[in-house]
Design a protein around this motif. Sequence first.
Motif, short mmCIF file in Angstrom:
data_model
loop_
_atom_site.label_atom_id
_atom_site.label_comp_id
_atom_site.label_asym_id
_atom_site.label_seq_id
_atom_site.Cartn_x
_atom_site.Cartn_y
_atom_site.Cartn_z
N ASP A 181 0.80 -1.22 0.00
CA ASP A 181 0.00 0.00 0.00
C ASP A 181 0.84 1.27 0.00
O ASP A 181 0.38 2.31 -0.46
N ARG A 182 2.02 1.20 0.56
CA ARG A 182 2.88 2.38 0.72
C ARG A 182 4.35 1.98 0.58
O ARG A 182 4.70 0.81 0.63
N THR A 183 5.20 3.01 0.47
CA THR A 183 6.64 2.81 0.43
C THR A 183 7.21 3.38 1.72
O THR A 183 6.86 4.49 2.12
N PHE A 184 8.10 2.63 2.37
CA PHE A 184 8.63 2.98 3.69
C PHE A 184 10.14 3.17 3.60
O PHE A 184 10.83 2.34 3.02
N LEU A 185 10.63 4.25 4.21
CA LEU A 185 12.07 4.50 4.30
C LEU A 185 12.44 4.75 5.75
O LEU A 185 11.73 5.45 6.46
#
Length: 182
Positions: A138-142
């Motif tokens: 659902d999302r991109t995480f850093l």
Amino acid sequence: MRLLLVTVLAALLGVCGAFAFEVEGESLVMVPPEGYKIVFTKQKKGLEVSELIPEGDSLSDWQEMLALQVYPFGGIEMSKYELFYKKQELPSCDETTSTLVRKGQENHYEVAMFKTSCSAAPPAERETVLTKVILGTDRTFLAAKTWLFEPGEDEMETWTQYLNGVHLCDTRIAERTCSKDG
């Protein structure tokens, strides 16, 4: 000179001694480092950002920072991030170097870790960032550790291991369980 930091931030909520950010079942989980405090959080247009610094530092005068960022989109291929980090050049840097530390799968998610260093004159303008990218559904995480200096090998190894412990899970998918072992 915190230009590299712009690419490496995220959102946090405290849960049982760990941070977790949950979106439609996906959760980014990390144990906060001892001696760090949250000094900034913001949500804007789906982007969520949090910054932590050592207890003795202030937001206006820090030398090290841990930042987390959650982007409101998924589905971007890791090769796009690799290309971004490989070609990243900052105008305020005399030289920008970026290396792929590792890439692979964790808990059935694609991950990569990059080390980016900016050297500048004077040396006080140096910046080193170790960034872990996790491609969620659902999302991109850093998650990123930033130093305003060149860290030693032991410190780099300590923080590489720390970022290796930051993981993504999903309560909707059995193979991506949110167990303590991630």
